[in-house]
Design a protein around this motif. Sequence first.
Motif, PDB file in Angstrom:
ATOM      1  N   VAL A 182      -1.590 -35.218  -5.636  1.00 13.82           N
ATOM      2  CA  VAL A 182      -1.969 -36.220  -6.634  1.00 13.82           C
ATOM      3  C   VAL A 182      -0.723 -36.872  -7.205  1.00 13.82           C
ATOM      4  N   GLU A 183       0.280 -36.058  -7.529  1.00  9.08           N
ATOM      5  CA  GLU A 183       1.524 -36.586  -8.088  1.00  9.08           C
ATOM      6  C   GLU A 183       2.250 -37.464  -7.063  1.00  9.08           C
ATOM      7  N   GLY A 184       2.261 -37.034  -5.815  1.00  9.52           N
ATOM      8  CA  GLY A 184       2.812 -37.849  -4.742  1.00  9.52           C
ATOM      9  C   GLY A 184       4.309 -37.989  -4.714  1.00  9.52           C
ATOM     10  N   ILE A 185       5.042 -37.008  -5.258  1.00 11.22           N
ATOM     11  CA  ILE A 185       6.512 -37.059  -5.230  1.00 11.22           C
ATOM     12  C   ILE A 185       7.071 -36.017  -4.268  1.00 11.22           C
ATOM     13  N   TYR A 186       6.650 -34.775  -4.427  1.00 11.98           N
ATOM     14  CA  TYR A 186       7.154 -33.696  -3.581  1.00 11.98           C
ATOM     15  C   TYR A 186       6.160 -33.312  -2.489  1.00 11.98           C
ATOM     16  N   ALA A 187       5.108 -34.078  -2.392  1.00 10.93           N
ATOM     17  CA  ALA A 187       4.150 -33.961  -1.295  1.00 10.93           C
ATOM     18  C   ALA A 187       3.572 -35.345  -1.061  1.00 10.93           C
ATOM     19  N   GLU A 188       3.031 -35.548   0.112  1.00  8.66           N
ATOM     20  CA  GLU A 188       2.465 -36.849   0.459  1.00  8.66           C
ATOM     21  C   GLU A 188       1.420 -37.286  -0.563  1.00  8.66           C
ATOM     22  N   PRO A 189       1.504 -38.506  -1.096  1.00 12.69           N
ATOM     23  CA  PRO A 189       0.460 -38.982  -2.012  1.00 12.69           C
ATOM     24  C   PRO A 189      -0.836 -39.206  -1.236  1.00 12.69           C
ATOM     25  N   ASN A 190      -1.778 -38.311  -1.427  1.00 15.96           N
ATOM     26  CA  ASN A 190      -2.998 -38.354  -0.626  1.00 15.96           C
ATOM     27  C   ASN A 190      -4.134 -37.736  -1.425  1.00 15.96           C
ATOM     28  N   MET A 191      -4.990 -38.591  -1.997  1.00 18.05           N
ATOM     29  CA  MET A 191      -6.076 -38.100  -2.840  1.00 18.05           C
ATOM     30  C   MET A 191      -7.127 -37.344  -2.036  1.00 18.05           C
ATOM     31  N   SER A 192      -7.382 -37.770  -0.823  1.00 12.94           N
ATOM     32  CA  SER A 192      -8.373 -37.073   0.005  1.00 12.94           C
ATOM     33  C   SER A 192      -7.911 -35.661   0.320  1.00 12.94           C
ATOM     34  N   LYS A 193      -6.639 -35.521   0.667  1.00  9.65           N
ATOM     35  CA  LYS A 193      -6.101 -34.189   0.943  1.00  9.65           C
ATOM     36  C   LYS A 193      -6.097 -33.343  -0.325  1.00  9.65           C
ATOM     37  N   ALA A 194      -5.783 -33.974  -1.455  1.00  9.00           N
ATOM     38  CA  ALA A 194      -5.804 -33.264  -2.734  1.00  9.00           C
ATOM     39  C   ALA A 194      -7.206 -32.742  -3.031  1.00  9.00           C
ATOM     40  N   ALA A 195      -8.201 -33.577  -2.823  1.00  7.30           N
ATOM     41  CA  ALA A 195      -9.584 -33.162  -3.093  1.00  7.30           C
ATOM     42  C   ALA A 195     -10.004 -32.033  -2.162  1.00  7.30           C
ATOM     43  N   GLY A 196      -9.601 -32.102  -0.901  1.00  2.97           N
ATOM     44  CA  GLY A 196      -9.951 -31.044   0.040  1.00  2.97           C
ATOM     45  C   GLY A 196      -9.353 -29.712  -0.348  1.00  2.97           C
ATOM     46  N   LEU A 197      -8.070 -29.718  -0.734  1.00  2.00           N
ATOM     47  CA  LEU A 197      -7.421 -28.484  -1.167  1.00  2.00           C
ATOM     48  C   LEU A 197      -8.020 -27.972  -2.469  1.00  2.00           C
ATOM     49  N   MET A 198      -8.358 -28.892  -3.380  1.00  2.00           N
ATOM     50  CA  MET A 198      -8.961 -28.478  -4.640  1.00  2.00           C
ATOM     51  C   MET A 198     -10.319 -27.834  -4.402  1.00  2.00           C
ATOM     52  N   LYS A 199     -11.074 -28.372  -3.459  1.00  2.00           N
ATOM     53  CA  LYS A 199     -12.373 -27.786  -3.121  1.00  2.00           C
ATOM     54  C   LYS A 199     -12.196 -26.380  -2.551  1.00  2.00           C
ATOM     55  N   GLU A 200     -11.198 -26.198  -1.699  1.00  2.00           N
ATOM     56  CA  GLU A 200     -10.943 -24.874  -1.137  1.00  2.00           C
ATOM     57  C   GLU A 200     -10.569 -23.887  -2.245  1.00  2.00           C
ATOM     58  N   ALA A 201      -9.768 -24.331  -3.198  1.00  2.00           N
ATOM     59  CA  ALA A 201      -9.409 -23.457  -4.321  1.00  2.00           C
ATOM     60  C   ALA A 201     -10.626 -23.149  -5.173  1.00  2.00           C
ATOM     61  N   ALA A 202     -11.503 -24.119  -5.350  1.00  2.00           N
ATOM     62  CA  ALA A 202     -12.737 -23.889  -6.116  1.00  2.00           C
ATOM     63  C   ALA A 202     -13.652 -22.923  -5.375  1.00  2.00           C
ATOM     64  N   ASP A 203     -13.726 -23.057  -4.063  1.00  3.33           N
ATOM     65  CA  ASP A 203     -14.544 -22.138  -3.272  1.00  3.33           C
ATOM     66  C   ASP A 203     -14.030 -20.707  -3.371  1.00  3.33           C
ATOM     67  N   ALA A 204     -12.741 -20.559  -3.702  1.00  2.00           N
ATOM     68  CA  ALA A 204     -12.147 -19.237  -3.891  1.00  2.00           C
ATOM     69  C   ALA A 204     -12.313 -18.747  -5.329  1.00  2.00           C
TER      70      ALA A 204
END
Length: 389
Positions: free
Chosen positions: A173-195
């Motif tokens: 989401v911040e897009g500085i130290y990782a690729e700025p990519n909201m779709s990827k952010a949402a996917g990872l956030m969903k995986e964390a929520a599933d955990a």
Amino acid sequence: MIRTSRLFALALLALPLPAFAQDAEPAEPAQASVAEEAAPPASPMPGAIEINNSIFGSTREPDYAYGAFQRGYYLTALELALPRAEKGDGAAQTLIAEIYSKGLGVAQNAERARGWYELASRSGDRLATFELGMLYQQGIGVEKDRAKAAELFKMAADAGYAPAKYNMALLHVEGIYAEPNMSKAAGLMKEAADAELPEAFYDYGTMLIEGVGVLPNAVEGAEFIKRAAEENLVSAQIDYATLLYLGQGVDRDLEEAARWYGRAADSGSAVAQNRYAKLLAVGEGISLDLEEAAMWRSLARRQGFTDPSLDRLLVSIRPEALARAEERARFWPLPAPSSTASATVEAIEPIGEVLPTTLDPENAPSLVVDPAVETEQAAPGQDDAGQDP
């Protein structure tokens, strides 16, 4: 949008310690010395086997070091873990790093903790990799290096570690130290929520409501925020109360909204205290009680949070009721020494203009949620949920 999302504040998550054993693989027991073999085996620490079995199952080799750690015998845990750690056991190395990082039974030593985390990370322990990333993120025991932290978070996330996935989502989401990519952010956030990570429940719910990286879904988003609220995340409790008040993604329920605002207010949130006071001042979702409303207003003010609209609702409170409210706020959450039962509505009936006990539903949102007022009046250094960033 119901708040300034914490997604954009980059509140990177530090994992609470109890999850240590859940991530660790049980190690092979250290080989006994000749002297130890000649003597009868020492009795395991009371409760160690039960703790081990509850985490790993009864078929796993007992981890006496972790059992001692969980019972608060930190020096014993350190002594039991050291022989294993010296043989390259990543779980034991991580346990030692945690002891030095938190100063549990020993002097806190960030540099020593960093060294053990590095060893454990090289041994493949993903928790150690994550915690080492947190040290670089915060500059504790090492020179601050957010690029290095991001690299370590990605390693732990790729290994399946949920808190690391959460942090990587924030970095995308911040897009500085990782690729700025909201779709990827949402996917990872969903995986964390599933955990079952409460912070991920909250932020993924917000992404669903706001349509950040995913298709908007107010109903599903509200459900995720509710789950975070039930995990005692105060910011989520405030947001869920607001959703209930506005009827967004859920059926409008003023009583439930008041209950959640009250719960967050009890936790010390100035925003929740302010909004709960408003509901009390007009009797929406809860019995009208001007003295109670004035007490919560006073508590919010003590944190630098003022709201002219709430002041107008309380302008006609009787002086004696206001004095009682201020006295109660001074000693909150304990009762004031001279306090008596809270005055009834009849005893503090407003003088002059009588305020309405209910509001026109079309105007309801302005009662509790007035971002122009609340955000500007919030104390410096706090976000709109009354929490430090």
